[in-house]
Scaffold this motif. Structure first.
Motif, PDB file in Angstrom:
ATOM      1  N   LYS A   1       2.247   1.674  -3.415  1.00 15.23           N
ATOM      2  CA  LYS A   1       1.267   1.983  -4.452  1.00 15.23           C
ATOM      3  C   LYS A   1       1.106   3.489  -4.628  1.00 15.23           C
ATOM      4  O   LYS A   1       1.015   3.982  -5.743  1.00 15.23           O
ATOM      5  N   ILE A   2       1.109   4.206  -3.515  1.00 16.13           N
ATOM      6  CA  ILE A   2       0.892   5.648  -3.622  1.00 16.13           C
ATOM      7  C   ILE A   2       2.207   6.396  -3.812  1.00 16.13           C
ATOM      8  O   ILE A   2       2.248   7.471  -4.414  1.00 16.13           O
TER       9      ILE A   2
ATOM     10  N   SER B   1       4.472  10.217   6.317  1.00 12.98           N
ATOM     11  CA  SER B   1       4.501   9.630   7.654  1.00 12.98           C
ATOM     12  C   SER B   1       3.261   8.808   7.974  1.00 12.98           C
ATOM     13  O   SER B   1       3.340   7.812   8.680  1.00 12.98           O
ATOM     14  N   SER B   2       2.123   9.220   7.443  1.00 15.54           N
ATOM     15  CA  SER B   2       0.917   8.472   7.736  1.00 15.54           C
ATOM     16  C   SER B   2       1.013   7.054   7.165  1.00 15.54           C
ATOM     17  O   SER B   2       0.712   6.069   7.842  1.00 15.54           O
ATOM     18  N   GLY B   3       1.459   6.974   5.920  1.00 16.09           N
ATOM     19  CA  GLY B   3       1.659   5.665   5.305  1.00 16.09           C
ATOM     20  C   GLY B   3       2.725   4.870   6.026  1.00 16.09           C
ATOM     21  O   GLY B   3       2.615   3.658   6.199  1.00 16.09           O
TER      22      GLY B   3
ATOM     23  N   ARG C   1       0.827  -1.212   0.000  1.00 13.48           N
ATOM     24  CA  ARG C   1       0.000   0.000   0.000  1.00 13.48           C
ATOM     25  C   ARG C   1       0.860   1.260   0.000  1.00 13.48           C
ATOM     26  O   ARG C   1       0.600   2.214  -0.735  1.00 13.48           O
TER      27      ARG C   1
ATOM     28  N   LYS D   1       4.623   6.003  -5.752  1.00  7.00           N
ATOM     29  CA  LYS D   1       5.092   6.253  -7.118  1.00  7.00           C
ATOM     30  C   LYS D   1       4.425   7.473  -7.752  1.00  7.00           C
ATOM     31  O   LYS D   1       4.839   7.923  -8.813  1.00  7.00           O
ATOM     32  N   TYR D   2       3.419   7.998  -7.108  1.00  2.00           N
ATOM     33  CA  TYR D   2       2.779   9.210  -7.621  1.00  2.00           C
ATOM     34  C   TYR D   2       3.252  10.476  -6.893  1.00  2.00           C
ATOM     35  O   TYR D   2       2.800  11.572  -7.190  1.00  2.00           O
TER      36      TYR D   2
END
Lengths: 332, 366
Positions: B150-151, B188-190, B147, B153-154
């Motif tokens: 996944k994000i 940091s949240s991820g 997860r 890379k953007y």
């Protein structure tokens, strides 16, 4: 063209009461591709609008450069059309007349009939084919904003600057106008910068979202690519497997800076409170300040504003005229 | 809790499996393996002894040919020499990092990673995009970070922002501990959701120009590296290298070379032997202008793990929470070092060189 618009080390500083330069924006860097839609998002007062007004040429740049299509900007011009939160229509002109202001400027050699067709085309594009002869007072806020959008697009700008254009509209009207703009951008491929507070609006409309740190000394903190194809369908975007992850990324960033807004932490450059409206000690109202004053008024107050404008610096009037926000006749 | 020696020693469940130094010949046509640390993967080490690769051949050869960092998320026979032996040791990914001395590519550091179920950690490569005003993620190896990856890379960072942007801005390794709560780590949240606790960013430069920033992201349970240090030189001389940041298990900050540590969450200070090994590796990396690997170093004497405050270079610990004992009140299974019996399986010192000397050296040990 990866660098159709280059914003290089943009700095805006205002003097504080003891004469020290306070950097509201400090080293803002952003490159925008031709036809790309980039949203700038951040907390109130972070300096988003300051960046936009500098790019528009409405606010003097302390240092740094803005390059559009290879030319360094040096003031306002019809190559950068602006749509503000308030449409700022001239109350004594119909929607047709308001759009014609800009068309006259950018099509000086066109015939009367050609200009008429151009105005009608752009008003039709924003869904006002049946309201061309209406005055602002006869139109809702959403309709007035449509006229403002048509007026900006009619300038055939190289860059469109949208400063919270839907901020005063209800949700449904806001969604309608988002779709109107999306339709125009899909067709016209205009390079666009959108200032917004709205995370969903940013995700729906943008190819990239630039997140700003808190001011003073605001800068780009993070840039998020939005991988949705165009043209976009709102339902398909909402159902995209990445939608909530991208949205979450934006909210995380905003929460991080909200939480620390008044506590200096991290690398020492962020976390302090700031205000877009910082204007120093009030000596000499800048062009942007005057424009803000004018543009910040509700549409109904524009008539009164038009009387006061004669008291302002001639530069303000000139700039407003360039952007088709004012009509200047001989003797005024 | 008292240290239990039976809990320890080398295991095959470390994410970081091995590190190698490859020497590049003068005309940059081939790379020769000159040193390596393999921890528990001894057979892997034996299988690679004396390897020489030509440009374009294997991982080190790919770095040699392309002159940029190369990250392999899968090791197949064509891309990675000795892929069978690597697979037998649980190795699933590897990164090759070029080290330039002026114009010349002088060495390649290769690091190999495992990906067993339950492991959490990642290595990322960030490179310049959009006229080089932003860094974007170009390649990554993630274990248990789907997860987060996944994000990521953007996401793009301008100079000075986020861990990649900060490493880019200062031109030296940058360490962030307590990722989940960090103001400086913008994901940091991820990171918190994924259980990541430490991020280490190392700029990879060629003649003062940034090629990429390599990020190591470690979880508390299965860290890629348990020990990170940043050494910087103010004037480019090796003698001037000073440790400016370090961690161990928790969040800590080394305030001087004497290892006075004032912790926020925990402290990280190794035993004398470990610190001596790191110091020697840093100096050697600076002098030879090459990466240096080290292994099998005792971290005995490691104190101050856990919540406490180290007040002097003698590493006296003032425990503020938890049980008193050798570990300063730490719970070893959470503290990492304690659960491993105080031995370093491997580590490397990677220099960041500039034209007039050594800018910095980054140290990672596991």
């Amino acid at each position: 063209m990866d660098r159709y618009v280059e914003i290089v080390n943009l700095v805006k500083a205002y003097p504080n009461p003891v004469g020290e330069a306070i950097r509201v924006v400090d080293g803002f860097n952003l490159n925008i591709r031709k036809g790309e839609v980039v949203s700038v998002i951040g907390h109130s007062g972070c300096g988003k609008s300051t960046v936009l007004t500098m790019v528009a040429g409405l606010n003097a740049i302390t240092s740094g450069d803005v390059v559009v299509a290879g030319s360094v900007i040096s003031g306002a011009g019809p190559d950068r059309a602006v749509v503000f939160q308030s449409p700022c229509l001239l109350p004594w002109l119909t929607s047709f007349g308001n759009v014609m202001l800009g068309v006259k400027r950018v099509y000086p050699h066109a015939t009367r009939q050609e200009r008429k067709e151009i105005v009608e085309y752009y008003l039709s594009l924003v869904g006002l084919a049946d309201a061309m002869n209406k005055y602002p007072r006869e139109m809702s806020g959403g309709m007035q904003q449509r006229v403002g959008i048509a007026r900006a697009i009619a300038l055939k700008p190289k860059m469109l600057l949208l400063d919270e254009p839907f901020g005063r509209l209800d949700s449904l009207t806001r969604m309608d106008l988002q779709d109107v703009i999306m339709g125009i951008l899909n067709r016209e491929k205009i390079t666009t910068m959108v200032i917004t507070h709205d995370v969903d609006e940013a995700v729906y409309m943008s190819d990239r979202i630039c997140m700003m740190t808190n001011g003073p000394r605001a800068r780009v903190g993070q840039v998020l690519d939005i991988p949705f194809d165009r043209p976009r369908d709102r339902r398909a975007v909402l159902e995209h497997e990445l939608y909530y992850d991208l949205r979450g990324c934006l909210i995380d960033f905003l929460e991080k800076f909200d939480k620390h807004k008044h506590v200096g932490k991290g690398d020492g450059r962020e976390g302090m409170s700031g205000d877009d409206d910082v204007r120093g000690d009030g000596k000499g109202v800048e062009l942007a300040g005057a424009m803000d004053m004018m543009l910040g008024l509700p549409a109904d107050d524009n008539a009164e504003m038009s009387l006061k404008i004669s008291d302002m610096a001639t530069g303000v009037v000139g700039t407003a005229e360039v952007l088709s926000l004012a009509e200047v006749s001989d003797g005024v | 809790m008292v240290f239990d020696a039976t809990m320890t020693m080398t295991r095959m469940d470390e994410i970081t499996a091995a590190a190698e130094v490859w020497h590049v010949d003068a005309d940059e046509t081939q790379a020769m393996l000159i040193d390596g640390v393999y921890g528990a993967a001894e057979a892997l080490g034996f299988s690679r002894d004396g390897l020489v690769l030509h440009a374009g051949q294997g991982l080190a050869g790919a770095v040699l040919a392309r002159r940029v960092p190369v990250l392999l998320r899968e090791l197949d026979r064509e891309a990675f020499e000795g892929s069978e032996a690597a697979a037998a040791s649980g190795v699933v990914a590897a990164i090759g990092i070029p080290v330039f001395d002026e114009e010349k590519l002088t060495a390649v550091l290769v690091v190999m990673f495992r990906g067993n179920p339950g492991m959490v950690g990642g290595v990322e490569l960030w490179v310049g995009r959009r006229g080089r005003v932003e860094l974007g993620l170009t390649e990554a190896y993630y274990a248990g970070l789907e997860r987060f990856g996944k994000i990521s890379k953007y996401v793009n960072f301008p100079i000075g922002s986020g861990l990649p942007g900060m490493a880019w801005a200062i031109g030296a390794p940058r360490l962030i501990t307590g990722l989940g709560k960090s103001q400086a780590f913008l994901r940091s949240s991820g990171a918190e959701s994924a259980g990541l606790v430490t991020g280490f960013g190392v700029p990879i430069v060629h003649r003062n120009e940034l090629l990429a920033v390599m990020l190591w992201l470690s979880s508390r349970a299965t860290p890629l590296a348990r020990w990170h240090q940043v050494w910087e030189s103010s004037d480019g001389r090796v003698e001037s290298l000073r440790c400016v940041a370090a961690d161990g298990v928790g969040s800590g900050e080394v305030k001087s070379e004497k290892l006075k540590v004032k912790s926020r969450e925990g402290v990280g200070s190794g035993g004398a032997e470990l610190q001596a090994a790191i110091t020697a590796a840093v100096r050697e990396a600076g002098q030879r202008r090459m990466p240096v690997v080290f292994d099998d170093v005792s971290a005995q004497g490691l104190e101050g793990v856990g919540l406490g405050e180290v007040k002097s270079e003698k590493l006296k610990v003032k425990s503020v929470e938890g049980e008193q004992g050798n570990w300063g009140g730490a719970k070893p299974q959470a503290a990492g070092w304690g659960g491993r019996g105080g031995r370093v399986l491997g580590g490397f010192a990677l220099p960041v060189l500039r034209h007039d000397g050594v800018r910095a050296v980054g140290v990672m040990a596991w």
